[in-house]
Design a protein around this motif. Sequence first.
Motif, PDB file in Angstrom:
ATOM      1  N   GLY A  79     -15.603  -6.913 -33.753  1.00  0.00           N
ATOM      2  CA  GLY A  79     -16.764  -6.561 -34.549  1.00  0.00           C
ATOM      3  C   GLY A  79     -16.884  -5.111 -34.955  1.00  0.00           C
ATOM      4  N   THR A  80     -15.909  -4.273 -34.643  1.00  0.00           N
ATOM      5  CA  THR A  80     -16.035  -2.868 -35.019  1.00  0.00           C
ATOM      6  C   THR A  80     -14.846  -2.341 -35.808  1.00  0.00           C
ATOM      7  OG1 THR A  80     -15.052  -2.136 -32.938  1.00  0.00           O
ATOM      8  CG2 THR A  80     -17.453  -2.335 -32.999  1.00  0.00           C
ATOM      9  N   HIS A  81     -13.761  -3.082 -35.871  1.00  0.00           N
ATOM     10  CA  HIS A  81     -12.561  -2.598 -36.544  1.00  0.00           C
ATOM     11  C   HIS A  81     -11.917  -3.713 -37.356  1.00  0.00           C
ATOM     12  CE1 HIS A  81     -13.098   0.173 -33.161  1.00  0.00           C
ATOM     13  NE2 HIS A  81     -12.539   1.070 -33.953  1.00  0.00           N
ATOM     14  N   TYR A  82     -11.377  -3.349 -38.503  1.00  0.00           N
ATOM     15  CA  TYR A  82     -10.644  -4.282 -39.351  1.00  0.00           C
ATOM     16  C   TYR A  82      -9.172  -4.258 -38.953  1.00  0.00           C
ATOM     17  CZ  TYR A  82      -8.903  -6.503 -43.602  1.00  0.00           C
ATOM     18  OH  TYR A  82      -8.298  -7.345 -44.486  1.00  0.00           O
ATOM     19  N   SER A  83      -8.552  -5.399 -38.873  1.00  0.00           N
ATOM     20  CA  SER A  83      -7.112  -5.463 -38.626  1.00  0.00           C
ATOM     21  C   SER A  83      -6.497  -6.372 -39.662  1.00  0.00           C
ATOM     22  CB  SER A  83      -6.829  -5.987 -37.218  1.00  0.00           C
ATOM     23  OG  SER A  83      -7.315  -7.302 -37.078  1.00  0.00           O
ATOM     24  N   SER A  84      -5.336  -5.972 -40.185  1.00  0.00           N
ATOM     25  CA  SER A  84      -4.755  -6.774 -41.255  1.00  0.00           C
ATOM     26  C   SER A  84      -3.252  -6.585 -41.353  1.00  0.00           C
ATOM     27  CB  SER A  84      -5.379  -6.390 -42.592  1.00  0.00           C
ATOM     28  OG  SER A  84      -4.980  -5.080 -42.962  1.00  0.00           O
ATOM     29  N   VAL A  85      -2.660  -7.469 -42.122  1.00  0.00           N
ATOM     30  CA  VAL A  85      -1.296  -7.328 -42.600  1.00  0.00           C
ATOM     31  C   VAL A  85      -1.425  -7.154 -44.102  1.00  0.00           C
ATOM     32  CG1 VAL A  85       0.937  -8.467 -42.896  1.00  0.00           C
ATOM     33  CG2 VAL A  85      -0.337  -8.745 -40.768  1.00  0.00           C
ATOM     34  N   GLU A  86      -0.840  -6.111 -44.635  1.00  0.00           N
ATOM     35  CA  GLU A  86      -0.963  -5.818 -46.057  1.00  0.00           C
ATOM     36  C   GLU A  86       0.404  -5.737 -46.719  1.00  0.00           C
ATOM     37  OE1 GLU A  86      -4.981  -3.063 -45.739  1.00  0.00           O
ATOM     38  OE2 GLU A  86      -3.058  -2.076 -45.973  1.00  0.00           O
TER      39      GLU A  86
ATOM     40  N   THR B 185       2.531  -2.370 -53.276  1.00  0.00           N
ATOM     41  CA  THR B 185       3.515  -1.874 -54.228  1.00  0.00           C
ATOM     42  C   THR B 185       3.186  -0.420 -54.514  1.00  0.00           C
ATOM     43  OG1 THR B 185       3.696  -4.063 -55.251  1.00  0.00           O
ATOM     44  CG2 THR B 185       4.522  -2.195 -56.524  1.00  0.00           C
ATOM     45  N   ASN B 186       4.096   0.458 -54.125  1.00  0.00           N
ATOM     46  CA  ASN B 186       3.925   1.897 -54.358  1.00  0.00           C
ATOM     47  C   ASN B 186       2.581   2.411 -53.843  1.00  0.00           C
ATOM     48  OD1 ASN B 186       4.920   4.369 -55.208  1.00  0.00           O
ATOM     49  ND2 ASN B 186       4.040   4.169 -57.245  1.00  0.00           N
ATOM     50  N   GLY B 187       2.173   1.939 -52.671  1.00  0.00           N
ATOM     51  CA  GLY B 187       0.953   2.423 -52.032  1.00  0.00           C
ATOM     52  C   GLY B 187      -0.317   1.679 -52.402  1.00  0.00           C
ATOM     53  N   THR B 188      -0.249   0.774 -53.378  1.00  0.00           N
ATOM     54  CA  THR B 188      -1.415  -0.008 -53.775  1.00  0.00           C
ATOM     55  C   THR B 188      -1.317  -1.393 -53.154  1.00  0.00           C
ATOM     56  OG1 THR B 188      -1.578   1.168 -55.872  1.00  0.00           O
ATOM     57  CG2 THR B 188      -2.701  -0.958 -55.735  1.00  0.00           C
ATOM     58  N   VAL B 189      -2.334  -1.785 -52.394  1.00  0.00           N
ATOM     59  CA  VAL B 189      -2.311  -3.082 -51.708  1.00  0.00           C
ATOM     60  C   VAL B 189      -2.455  -4.195 -52.739  1.00  0.00           C
ATOM     61  CG1 VAL B 189      -3.479  -4.555 -50.021  1.00  0.00           C
ATOM     62  CG2 VAL B 189      -3.225  -2.105 -49.582  1.00  0.00           C
ATOM     63  N   ASP B 190      -1.459  -5.098 -52.744  1.00  0.00           N
ATOM     64  CA  ASP B 190      -1.469  -6.255 -53.638  1.00  0.00           C
ATOM     65  C   ASP B 190      -2.110  -7.463 -52.972  1.00  0.00           C
ATOM     66  OD1 ASP B 190       0.132  -4.911 -55.641  1.00  0.00           O
ATOM     67  OD2 ASP B 190       1.858  -5.235 -54.326  1.00  0.00           O
ATOM     68  N   TRP B 191      -1.932  -7.580 -51.670  1.00  0.00           N
ATOM     69  CA  TRP B 191      -2.390  -8.757 -50.940  1.00  0.00           C
ATOM     70  C   TRP B 191      -2.552  -8.379 -49.477  1.00  0.00           C
ATOM     71  CZ3 TRP B 191      -0.485 -11.687 -46.878  1.00  0.00           C
ATOM     72  CH2 TRP B 191      -1.013 -12.978 -46.743  1.00  0.00           C
ATOM     73  N   SER B 192      -3.596  -8.888 -48.846  1.00  0.00           N
ATOM     74  CA  SER B 192      -3.781  -8.639 -47.419  1.00  0.00           C
ATOM     75  C   SER B 192      -4.468  -9.826 -46.781  1.00  0.00           C
ATOM     76  CB  SER B 192      -4.598  -7.363 -47.171  1.00  0.00           C
ATOM     77  OG  SER B 192      -5.937  -7.532 -47.570  1.00  0.00           O
ATOM     78  N   ILE B 193      -4.290  -9.939 -45.494  1.00  0.00           N
ATOM     79  CA  ILE B 193      -4.962 -10.969 -44.710  1.00  0.00           C
ATOM     80  C   ILE B 193      -5.271 -10.355 -43.357  1.00  0.00           C
ATOM     81  CG2 ILE B 193      -2.818 -11.970 -43.824  1.00  0.00           C
ATOM     82  CD1 ILE B 193      -4.224 -14.732 -44.089  1.00  0.00           C
ATOM     83  N   GLY B 194      -6.436 -10.662 -42.818  1.00  0.00           N
ATOM     84  CA  GLY B 194      -6.788 -10.074 -41.535  1.00  0.00           C
ATOM     85  C   GLY B 194      -8.161 -10.482 -41.069  1.00  0.00           C
ATOM     86  N   GLN B 195      -8.620  -9.789 -40.048  1.00  0.00           N
ATOM     87  CA  GLN B 195      -9.931 -10.073 -39.454  1.00  0.00           C
ATOM     88  C   GLN B 195     -10.828  -8.880 -39.747  1.00  0.00           C
ATOM     89  OE1 GLN B 195      -9.645 -11.477 -35.525  1.00  0.00           O
ATOM     90  NE2 GLN B 195     -11.685 -12.311 -35.535  1.00  0.00           N
ATOM     91  N   ASN B 196     -12.011  -9.170 -40.347  1.00  0.00           N
ATOM     92  CA  ASN B 196     -12.902  -8.084 -40.753  1.00  0.00           C
ATOM     93  C   ASN B 196     -13.830  -7.672 -39.613  1.00  0.00           C
ATOM     94  OD1 ASN B 196     -15.091  -9.887 -40.732  1.00  0.00           O
ATOM     95  ND2 ASN B 196     -14.922 -10.303 -42.916  1.00  0.00           N
ATOM     96  N   THR B 197     -14.697  -6.706 -39.896  1.00  0.00           N
ATOM     97  CA  THR B 197     -15.592  -6.175 -38.869  1.00  0.00           C
ATOM     98  C   THR B 197     -16.685  -7.141 -38.460  1.00  0.00           C
ATOM     99  OG1 THR B 197     -16.931  -5.115 -40.585  1.00  0.00           O
ATOM    100  CG2 THR B 197     -15.210  -3.783 -39.556  1.00  0.00           C
ATOM    101  N   ASN B 198     -16.820  -8.274 -39.178  1.00  0.00           N
ATOM    102  CA  ASN B 198     -17.753  -9.328 -38.788  1.00  0.00           C
ATOM    103  C   ASN B 198     -17.060 -10.426 -37.994  1.00  0.00           C
ATOM    104  OD1 ASN B 198     -20.001  -8.168 -40.097  1.00  0.00           O
ATOM    105  ND2 ASN B 198     -19.273  -8.972 -42.046  1.00  0.00           N
ATOM    106  N   ASP B 199     -15.822 -10.163 -37.559  1.00  0.00           N
ATOM    107  CA  ASP B 199     -14.990 -11.120 -36.818  1.00  0.00           C
ATOM    108  C   ASP B 199     -14.615 -12.346 -37.635  1.00  0.00           C
ATOM    109  OD1 ASP B 199     -14.887  -9.506 -34.564  1.00  0.00           O
ATOM    110  OD2 ASP B 199     -16.716 -10.374 -33.759  1.00  0.00           O
TER     111      ASP B 199
ATOM    112  N   GLY C 100       6.094 -12.228 -30.681  1.00  0.00           N
ATOM    113  CA  GLY C 100       6.424 -11.721 -32.004  1.00  0.00           C
ATOM    114  C   GLY C 100       5.653 -10.459 -32.305  1.00  0.00           C
ATOM    115  N   LEU C 101       4.941 -10.467 -33.402  1.00  0.00           N
ATOM    116  CA  LEU C 101       4.165  -9.323 -33.842  1.00  0.00           C
ATOM    117  C   LEU C 101       2.700  -9.546 -33.495  1.00  0.00           C
ATOM    118  CD1 LEU C 101       3.991  -6.669 -35.502  1.00  0.00           C
ATOM    119  CD2 LEU C 101       3.665  -8.115 -37.519  1.00  0.00           C
ATOM    120  N   THR C 102       2.100  -8.620 -32.792  1.00  0.00           N
ATOM    121  CA  THR C 102       0.691  -8.707 -32.419  1.00  0.00           C
ATOM    122  C   THR C 102      -0.047  -7.516 -33.005  1.00  0.00           C
ATOM    123  OG1 THR C 102       1.239  -9.782 -30.330  1.00  0.00           O
ATOM    124  CG2 THR C 102      -0.950  -8.781 -30.492  1.00  0.00           C
ATOM    125  N   ILE C 103      -1.159  -7.784 -33.688  1.00  0.00           N
ATOM    126  CA  ILE C 103      -2.039  -6.725 -34.173  1.00  0.00           C
ATOM    127  C   ILE C 103      -3.288  -6.786 -33.312  1.00  0.00           C
ATOM    128  CG2 ILE C 103      -3.381  -5.866 -36.108  1.00  0.00           C
ATOM    129  CD1 ILE C 103      -1.280  -7.170 -37.936  1.00  0.00           C
TER     130      ILE C 103
END
Length: 85
Positions: free
Chosen positions: A58-65, A68-82, A49-52
């Motif tokens: 530990g060095t980069h944030y990855s997310s699905v956001e 609405t009109n360029g303003t993030v309403d909701w996101s989920i992902g893995q932060n730089t602290n894993d 499927g979809l892989t990010i």
Amino acid sequence: VADISGVPILNVNSSGVVTIDGSLSSSGTGQFEGNLIINTPAANQSSQGLTINRPSAGTHYSSVEFATNGTVDWSIGQNTNDAFE
């Protein structure tokens, strides 16, 4: 467009539909207008499927956001602290 042997690798039909034989990659940002549909293969294995993919842990944030009109309403992902947030 064909490869060096003459095998088509990119086809644009009269309605504007583009077909690519192989992988599509970009080093920049891609934008799509309309619906994006990912058809997965008929296989029972990972990466169907979809892989990010982060370049390293530990060095980069990855997310699905969702925005609405360029303003993030909701996101989920893995932060730089894993950590998953």
